[in-house]
Design a protein around this motif. Structure first.
Motif, PDB file in Angstrom:
ATOM      1  N   ALA A 571       6.977  -5.496   5.412  1.00 44.06           N
ATOM      2  CA  ALA A 571       6.365  -6.816   5.559  1.00 44.06           C
ATOM      3  C   ALA A 571       5.868  -7.028   6.978  1.00 44.06           C
ATOM      4  O   ALA A 571       4.801  -7.636   7.202  1.00 44.06           O
ATOM      5  N   SER A 572       6.635  -6.533   7.959  1.00 42.29           N
ATOM      6  CA  SER A 572       6.222  -6.663   9.360  1.00 42.29           C
ATOM      7  C   SER A 572       4.941  -5.875   9.626  1.00 42.29           C
ATOM      8  O   SER A 572       4.029  -6.352  10.315  1.00 42.29           O
ATOM      9  N   ALA A 573       4.866  -4.660   9.059  1.00 39.06           N
ATOM     10  CA  ALA A 573       3.645  -3.854   9.223  1.00 39.06           C
ATOM     11  C   ALA A 573       2.454  -4.553   8.578  1.00 39.06           C
ATOM     12  O   ALA A 573       1.340  -4.536   9.118  1.00 39.06           O
ATOM     13  N   ALA A 574       2.671  -5.174   7.440  1.00 45.09           N
ATOM     14  CA  ALA A 574       1.588  -5.909   6.776  1.00 45.09           C
ATOM     15  C   ALA A 574       1.119  -7.076   7.627  1.00 45.09           C
ATOM     16  O   ALA A 574      -0.089  -7.364   7.717  1.00 45.09           O
ATOM     17  N   GLN A 575       2.056  -7.761   8.287  1.00 39.35           N
ATOM     18  CA  GLN A 575       1.698  -8.875   9.157  1.00 39.35           C
ATOM     19  C   GLN A 575       0.885  -8.388  10.359  1.00 39.35           C
ATOM     20  O   GLN A 575      -0.117  -9.009  10.752  1.00 39.35           O
ATOM     21  N   LEU A 576       1.309  -7.271  10.947  1.00 40.63           N
ATOM     22  CA  LEU A 576       0.564  -6.701  12.074  1.00 40.63           C
ATOM     23  C   LEU A 576      -0.850  -6.311  11.652  1.00 40.63           C
ATOM     24  O   LEU A 576      -1.827  -6.566  12.371  1.00 40.63           O
ATOM     25  N   ALA A 577      -0.963  -5.670  10.471  1.00 48.23           N
ATOM     26  CA  ALA A 577      -2.280  -5.269   9.976  1.00 48.23           C
ATOM     27  C   ALA A 577      -3.162  -6.491   9.749  1.00 48.23           C
ATOM     28  O   ALA A 577      -4.374  -6.472  10.045  1.00 48.23           O
ATOM     29  N   GLN A 578      -2.566  -7.546   9.251  1.00 52.14           N
ATOM     30  CA  GLN A 578      -3.332  -8.770   8.989  1.00 52.14           C
ATOM     31  C   GLN A 578      -3.857  -9.364  10.297  1.00 52.14           C
ATOM     32  O   GLN A 578      -4.984  -9.859  10.362  1.00 52.14           O
ATOM     33  N   GLU A 579      -3.039  -9.310  11.341  1.00 50.10           N
ATOM     34  CA  GLU A 579      -3.475  -9.819  12.644  1.00 50.10           C
ATOM     35  C   GLU A 579      -4.605  -8.955  13.209  1.00 50.10           C
ATOM     36  O   GLU A 579      -5.583  -9.476  13.776  1.00 50.10           O
ATOM     37  N   LEU A 580      -4.479  -7.635  13.056  1.00 50.11           N
ATOM     38  CA  LEU A 580      -5.544  -6.744  13.538  1.00 50.11           C
ATOM     39  C   LEU A 580      -6.836  -6.943  12.763  1.00 50.11           C
ATOM     40  O   LEU A 580      -7.935  -6.803  13.312  1.00 50.11           O
ATOM     41  N   ALA A 581      -6.700  -7.277  11.467  1.00 47.45           N
ATOM     42  CA  ALA A 581      -7.889  -7.447  10.629  1.00 47.45           C
ATOM     43  C   ALA A 581      -8.727  -8.644  11.046  1.00 47.45           C
ATOM     44  O   ALA A 581      -9.883  -8.779  10.616  1.00 47.45           O
ATOM     45  N   SER A 582      -8.150  -9.528  11.886  1.00 45.18           N
ATOM     46  CA  SER A 582      -8.916 -10.699  12.333  1.00 45.18           C
ATOM     47  C   SER A 582      -9.911 -10.340  13.435  1.00 45.18           C
ATOM     48  O   SER A 582     -10.764 -11.155  13.793  1.00 45.18           O
ATOM     49  N   HIS A 583      -9.798  -9.134  13.980  1.00 44.60           N
ATOM     50  CA  HIS A 583     -10.724  -8.712  15.030  1.00 44.60           C
ATOM     51  C   HIS A 583     -12.046  -8.230  14.438  1.00 44.60           C
ATOM     52  O   HIS A 583     -12.113  -7.798  13.279  1.00 44.60           O
ATOM     53  N   GLU A 584     -13.048  -8.279  15.230  1.00 47.58           N
ATOM     54  CA  GLU A 584     -14.408  -7.940  14.786  1.00 47.58           C
ATOM     55  C   GLU A 584     -14.467  -6.515  14.230  1.00 47.58           C
ATOM     56  O   GLU A 584     -13.978  -5.577  14.843  1.00 47.58           O
ATOM     57  N   GLY A 585     -15.048  -6.415  13.032  1.00 48.13           N
ATOM     58  CA  GLY A 585     -15.263  -5.123  12.406  1.00 48.13           C
ATOM     59  C   GLY A 585     -14.086  -4.592  11.623  1.00 48.13           C
ATOM     60  O   GLY A 585     -14.220  -3.608  10.888  1.00 48.13           O
ATOM     61  N   ALA A 586     -12.897  -5.230  11.764  1.00 49.40           N
ATOM     62  CA  ALA A 586     -11.705  -4.698  11.102  1.00 49.40           C
ATOM     63  C   ALA A 586     -11.495  -5.271   9.707  1.00 49.40           C
ATOM     64  O   ALA A 586     -10.862  -4.640   8.861  1.00 49.40           O
ATOM     65  N   ALA A 587     -12.023  -6.476   9.464  1.00 50.50           N
ATOM     66  CA  ALA A 587     -11.755  -7.161   8.203  1.00 50.50           C
ATOM     67  C   ALA A 587     -12.224  -6.368   6.990  1.00 50.50           C
ATOM     68  O   ALA A 587     -11.606  -6.420   5.922  1.00 50.50           O
ATOM     69  N   GLU A 588     -13.321  -5.618   7.142  1.00 56.37           N
ATOM     70  CA  GLU A 588     -13.871  -4.904   5.979  1.00 56.37           C
ATOM     71  C   GLU A 588     -12.952  -3.796   5.481  1.00 56.37           C
ATOM     72  O   GLU A 588     -13.082  -3.324   4.360  1.00 56.37           O
ATOM     73  N   PHE A 589     -11.998  -3.387   6.328  1.00 51.85           N
ATOM     74  CA  PHE A 589     -11.070  -2.327   5.928  1.00 51.85           C
ATOM     75  C   PHE A 589      -9.750  -2.881   5.373  1.00 51.85           C
ATOM     76  O   PHE A 589      -8.841  -2.114   5.060  1.00 51.85           O
ATOM     77  N   PHE A 590      -9.660  -4.205   5.290  1.00 51.57           N
ATOM     78  CA  PHE A 590      -8.375  -4.816   4.939  1.00 51.57           C
ATOM     79  C   PHE A 590      -8.530  -5.742   3.739  1.00 51.57           C
ATOM     80  O   PHE A 590      -9.324  -6.690   3.781  1.00 51.57           O
ATOM     81  N   ASP A 591      -7.787  -5.437   2.670  1.00 51.86           N
ATOM     82  CA  ASP A 591      -7.791  -6.281   1.465  1.00 51.86           C
ATOM     83  C   ASP A 591      -6.564  -7.197   1.533  1.00 51.86           C
ATOM     84  O   ASP A 591      -5.479  -6.844   1.088  1.00 51.86           O
ATOM     85  N   ARG A 592      -6.772  -8.391   2.097  1.00 55.93           N
ATOM     86  CA  ARG A 592      -5.663  -9.303   2.342  1.00 55.93           C
ATOM     87  C   ARG A 592      -4.916  -9.650   1.050  1.00 55.93           C
ATOM     88  O   ARG A 592      -3.693  -9.637   0.989  1.00 55.93           O
ATOM     89  N   ARG A 593      -5.690  -9.948  -0.018  1.00 57.98           N
ATOM     90  CA  ARG A 593      -5.069 -10.368  -1.274  1.00 57.98           C
ATOM     91  C   ARG A 593      -4.206  -9.261  -1.862  1.00 57.98           C
ATOM     92  O   ARG A 593      -3.080  -9.501  -2.308  1.00 57.98           O
TER      93      ARG A 593
END
Length: 710
Positions: A571-593
């Motif tokens: 869960a902690s790794a998922a939270q970190l990934a979610q925070e990184l996904a907020s940066h420019e260009g990273a969101a397209e690699f992250f399926d939040r749902r």
């Protein structure tokens, strides 16, 4: 019933109560006013289910040729413990009424139709539905129309009915909840006296819980209740009699219940014309405690008081009615009868005239088992109590003995204010009674049942871990893929990328340690299951099985901590990934749902795996609890728990029957199996109760100020 099934039913009960209580609040009715209509709806839902189930069985019998194809009769349904419901009383009919139709009128007509076809319920079903708005009644009916409830069996609906009785009792409905005895106390009485044949009577029957639990006991033996026993009850409150008759009907039972004040009335006659007095095979009751307004002149020559009056005050009233009840229960028994009843803890050591009655009772040799119960077992009062048991057919070698059982340290916390016995605690107390009665094989059978259940739960651990591990892999895959995808992303600093990489690396190291311990545990569990596949039911073999499992408990607790840690790291790794996904260009690699769904699912799988491991530890504790206290599978005194006392010892103690006076104090035990999570859950439960009470109090204060115009 499995732990999972019990949990599911508990969730259904809680959700139904929440919905029904919300409707009550919206109706502005008191609990007493709302109680009967709601129980009536539960009754209709259950009656409809039984009708449909019986109809399916009838059609199957007709198709198989074991029953002729002919018009159906009431007897066809009664044979299958169901009512042949008229169409107007079927639940689906009520739900499908045209828009604008009066549900209140329809419900009254449904009750009328049932009573017309089923004489035991005449005048008993609720009819005050016209006071409710149509929308509220529709919501109430739909609350009990989920798919789970449409397919629910009698046991499920019996539990729901009892749960609602309990909740209404907790709210003080119907004479401060005196109609309802907590099921765990009733079950304990049943386990001791074992009412499985003949005449079963309760002369303060309340909502009929004693009869229902007796039925469960009989059916657990594989027998048909109504072919084995006849139920007789008396109750002084007409409304409570209605609850009892509905309770019996909702369980597919019947009983002869009369309105009477048992202090003065003895109305029942058996089917052959004999009086109930002196002819009961089993007496059960939870009478009102410490009644002091019984007219001594009216009862002084009552044949049901062979030991005399316990004492009369200056107003010519019996100073305390407890020993009237106690004497009644003894006098109604046949020469081989047994009685079990709840009594105020004051009674077992009361002095003066009550002591004299108690002395005479002890001298009969019929006092069998005394059990002390701690406070907070009742829903509307906090007083402790005792369970008394008589047996007029005690063998000669036990005629001057009484089992004193102090169960005040045996309990399960339900809420901050309410305790009960778990099924296993009830079973363990019954096992002690078996040893007292010399029934060693039954005791060994109880332990053996725990051993077999432990093996079954142990075998289920590996599959539960497999599910958790697959869920963890599924949750990690998108996180690992995301970490690889953003490795060359310039919008992220090396330190930011390292946080996720480091989290996944830490997870991998923890996973390897978990795998090593998991392999060791599963291998030893498999060996344990093989060892106990078909062991002899000897005490030695059972001790060996327990000792074999002793070290596995510690391994299981260790694995629980690792599972929880792996989930937290995921869960902690998922939270970190979610925070990184907020940066420019990273969101397209992250399926939040998808990631959030995976974490939620992993949490459910974690809980299932942990519960399976805990179930094994829990069953192991039951075996250890019995074996540590009775290592030779023979009755022995256990300080702080139990002691078999003689009549001479009771006389020396001023004829006291208080278990705590004889059993002594239990030695301080070091809890090597302290369950931190359970302790935290108990604290959370207490905090939730306090928060809820504070909110209710604040609303009440606000309402009072409003009424004062402040």
């Amino acid at each position: 019933m499995t732990a999972n099934a019990f949990h599911n039913i508990s969730q259904i009960e809680a959700s139904l109560w929440e919905a029904a209580d919300q409707l009550r609040a919206n109706s502005k009715l008191t609990s007493s006013e709302y109680c009967m209509p709601v129980l009536g709806v539960i009754f209709l839902r259950h009656a409809s289910n039984r009708y449909q189930s019986a109809l399916i069985a009838i059609h199957a019998d007709q198709a198989a040729g074991t029953m002729p194809k002919r018009p159906l009769s009431k007897a066809d349904f009664i044979k299958r413990r169901a009512l042949m419901l008229p169409e107007a009383a079927r639940y689906d009919t009520l739900l499908q009424l045209p828009s604008g139709a009066s549900l209140g009128t329809a419900l009254v007509e449904a009750m009328d139709a049932i009573e017309a076809d089923f004489p035991p319920l005449v005048g008993q079903l609720p009819r005050d539905y016209d006071r409710f708005e149509n929308k509220l009644l529709e919501d109430l009916l739909r609350s009990f129309d989920s798919e789970a409830l449409r397919n629910a069996t009698g046991d499920v609906f019996g539990r729901i009915y009892e749960y609602f009785l309990m909740k209404f009792a907790m709210q003080g409905a119907q004479d401060n909840g005196e109609f309802f005895t907590p099921p765990s106390l009733v079950q304990t009485l049943v386990n001791v006296i074992e009412p499985d044949h003949g005449v079963v009577a309760d002369l303060a029957c309340g909502s009929g819980g004693m009869f229902v639990q007796s039925s469960h006991f009989i059916e657990d033996e594989g027998l048909d209740t109504m072919k084995r026993v006849t139920f007789y009850g008396q109750e002084k409150t007409a409304t409570t009699i209605r609850l009892a008759k509905m309770n019996l009907a909702v369980h597919g039972l019947e009983g002869d219940i009369l309105e009477a004040n048992t202090f003065y009335d003895d109305l029942h006659r058996l089917q052959d014309g004999r009086p109930l007095w002196g002819n009961c095979d089993f007496m059960m009751a939870n009478p009102p405690f410490n009644v002091d307004m019984v007219d001594a002149e009216r009862v002084k020559s009552d044949r049901r008081l062979p030991f005399g009056l316990p004492g009369v005050n200056k107003d010519k009233n019996v100073s305390n009615g407890n020993y009237l009840w106690i004497s009644y229960f003894h006098s109604y028994l046949s020469a081989t009868g047994r009685a079990g009843f709840v009594m105020s803890s004051q009674a077992s050591s009361a002095g003066h005239g009550e002591k004299e009655v108690r002395r005479k009772l002890v001298e009969t040799g019929d006092v069998d088992v005394m059990i002390s119960i701690r406070s907070n077992f009742f829903y509307t009062r906090t007083v402790p109590c005792e369970l008394w048991h008589f047996d007029r057919a005690k063998p000669a070698d036990r005629k001057d003995q009484v089992l004193m059982l102090d169960a005040r340290n045996v309990f399960r916390k339900v809420t901050r204010k309410i305790y009960d016995f778990s099924p296993e605690q009830q079973a363990n107390l019954a096992a002690i009674v078996w040893l007292y009665r010399g029934q060693q094989l039954r005791y060994l059978g109880r332990v053996q049942d725990y051993v077999f259940r432990l093996a079954a739960d142990a075998a289920a651990i590996a599959p539960a871990l497999d599910v958790f591990e697959k869920g963890m892999v599924d949750a990690l895959l998108p996180l690992t893929a995301f970490g690889t995808a953003v490795e060359d992303l310039s919008a992220l600093t090396a330190q930011q990328k390292q946080t996720l990489t480091g989290a996944l690396t830490e997870h991998g190291a923890t996973l390897q340690a978990y795998i090593d311990d998991r392999v060791a545990l599963v291998e030893q569990l498999a060996a344990f299951c093989q060892q106990v596949a078909n062991p002899p039911q000897s005490n030695t073999a059972q001790h060996l099985a327990r000792k074999t499992f002793d070290p596995l408990v510690k391994l299981a607790h260790g694995l629980i901590k690792q599972i929880d840690l792996l989930y937290k790291l995921t869960a902690s790794a998922a939270q970190l990934a979610q925070e990184l996904a907020s940066h420019e260009g990273a969101a397209e690699f992250f399926d939040r749902r998808a990631v959030n769904k995976g974490i939620r699912q992993l949490d459910d799988e974690r809980k299932s795996a942990v519960e399976q491991l805990k179930a094994c530890a829990y069953l192991h504790r039951q075996i250890a609890w019995l074996q540590d206290r009775f290592p030779n599978a023979e009755m022995q005194d256990v300080p702080g728990l139990c002691k078999v006392v003689t009549r001479a010892e009771i006389e020396a103690a001023d004829w006291s029957l208080t278990p705590g006076r004889f059993v002594g104090v239990a030695p301080v035990e070091v809890n090597d199996d302290f369950d931190f999570e359970q302790e935290m859950a108990d604290i959370h439960l207490e905090l939730a109760d306090l928060n809820r009470e504070s909110v209710e109090l604040a609303l009440k204060i606000q309402q009072n100020f409003g009424e004062l115009g402040v």
